[in-house]
Scaffold this active site. Sequence first.
Site, PDB file in Angstrom:
ATOM      1  CD  GLU A 356     176.787  61.160 -26.281  1.00  0.00           C
ATOM      2  OE1 GLU A 356     175.601  61.085 -26.595  1.00  0.00           O
ATOM      3  OE2 GLU A 356     177.223  60.864 -25.163  1.00  0.00           O
ATOM      4  CG  HIS A 440     175.055  63.227 -18.891  1.00  0.00           C
ATOM      5  ND1 HIS A 440     176.202  63.265 -19.670  1.00  0.00           N
ATOM      6  CD2 HIS A 440     174.253  62.301 -19.471  1.00  0.00           C
ATOM      7  CE1 HIS A 440     176.083  62.410 -20.676  1.00  0.00           C
ATOM      8  NE2 HIS A 440     174.913  61.816 -20.585  1.00  0.00           N
ATOM      9  CG  ASN A 478     177.973  58.956 -22.134  1.00  0.00           C
ATOM     10  OD1 ASN A 478     179.156  58.866 -22.439  1.00  0.00           O
ATOM     11  ND2 ASN A 478     177.085  59.473 -22.907  1.00  0.00           N
TER      12      ASN A 478
END
Length: 501
Positions: A356, A440, A478
Amino acid sequence: VAVESAPAIVVGSGYGAAVAALRLGQAGIRTLVIEMGRLWNTAGADGKVFCNTANPDQRSMWFKTRTEAPLASFLWLDVVNKDINPYPGVLDRVHFANMSVFVGRGVGGGSLVNGSMAVTPLQSYFAEQFPTVDTAEMYSTYFPRARAMLGVNTIDPAWFESTEWYQFSRVSRKHAANTGLKTTFVPSVYDFGYMQREAAGTAVKSALGQEVIYGNNYGKKSLDKSYLAAALGTGNVTIHTMEKVRGISRASDGSWLLTADRIDATGAVVETKQYGCTYLFLGGGSLGTSELLVRARQTGTLPALDASVGAGWGPNGNVMLGRANHLWDTVGANQSTMPVMGIDDWANTDNPVFAEIAPLPTGLEHWVSLYLAITKNPQRAAFSWANGALNLNWSAAQSSVSSGMAKKLFDRINSANTTVYRSDLFGTPSRTFADDFTYHPLGGCVLGKATDNYGRVKGYSKLYVTDGSLVPGNIGVNPFVTITALAERTMARVLAEDTAP
Ligand code: FDA
């Protein structure tokens, strides 16, 4: 000791917990949600509920004396972090031996602090990670249900191309294209209509006002505005805050008994409470749920838990890194805090990475392109309960698998654009790849291993896991849309089969 009871108790109030609370409430089942963090609805002295990243105060972090932002330094200077008073702030950074884990604390869990990116994983990779789940049903029913409830929207491409606030993304896209790499827009739960009004000067700035990780005062559809608001609206759901569940046991009649510590704003335990329920849903996140279960197995209160409880943990292959651009490739002094684009090289079987394009909103031109790479790191670790604490046996060597993969991709990007890495962003000594923290955390109670195929914990009845601990260490994007959709699937099954009178 007085035992307060409810038919159902949900531990935590993040994605998995919020889905459980809503669906239980809608089914007419009286439900109590127990959350260790604050309810974030009261403005501080500055008139705002949350502080921003430029001027963090006590609201920023969970009982720390200094902030611990992911970016530790700029030009190696310790200018990013600030001293703060210990307080039940909204972002926690939990330290294990070789890995630290960022998590949200408060009603809404990670939704309060995260970057809003609402990404559905590649169907083929979901199927690879969840071989026992009906993938077609997930993609036709539960992913759409989750996205609709979360309020997922996408940026207007024309506005994206024209606004100064996303110049940083366009520059990274150009460099990816020069390398022959593909970029893709990522959906969000930040309201892009609101963001456009921020840019036009007709709405108070949040994403365009350096707000993220310590909370967003406006614009973001966090769980307290979606699932949890709807849950409370059923009239069957109550939320207790500032209470940390620490013990789970089973009464002789088969009901569940919980022990929770209620804390005050200094962190002192002011009361120890006992709760009872028939149905127990664990939604404390990968760390919170794993802690409760490995502790219960280790201390003997739930001895029948499967040996795989605690195992299968991974950091979703997270690596943060920065590149230094040429002087003509300005990234803009004004940057939105909400990422909307990623470099998608997941199809590269030799080195799958989804990176990202992250903002670095300092209010100054700094020529840095920042990324959070998600790599397909197959390494896994396990939690254990020892010496009164949760331990995680992740090693530095396991992290270097992630950074090795990120390096392979970004070496190509640097070479195609004759650019170099920034090594001043992650403290001293100099480092290029921050592979020792994750946003995460995934696993610890993996679906189909520690639980059945629907999150029912093996060895016990009426005990469920609905959060990120079900995901086996990596999902390639994500994770919150996946966590939400899996929780929807669990609740549909449990309400149909287990709770009928
Ligand atoms: P989650 O962690 O959300 O909630 C658990 C809750 O339970 C917390 O509120 C915690 O306080 C509480 N709790 C834990 N133990 C307890 C106990 N014993 N008693 C009482 N309460 C307890 N993901 C994504 O998809 N897109 C993104 O853009 C980002 N960006 C991002 C940025 C940052 C800074 C972070 C930290 C994280 C992200 N994430 C993300 C990750 C995402 O937020 C994360 O995957 C989910 O919040 C996990 O949802 P869970 O339901 O598993 O638990």
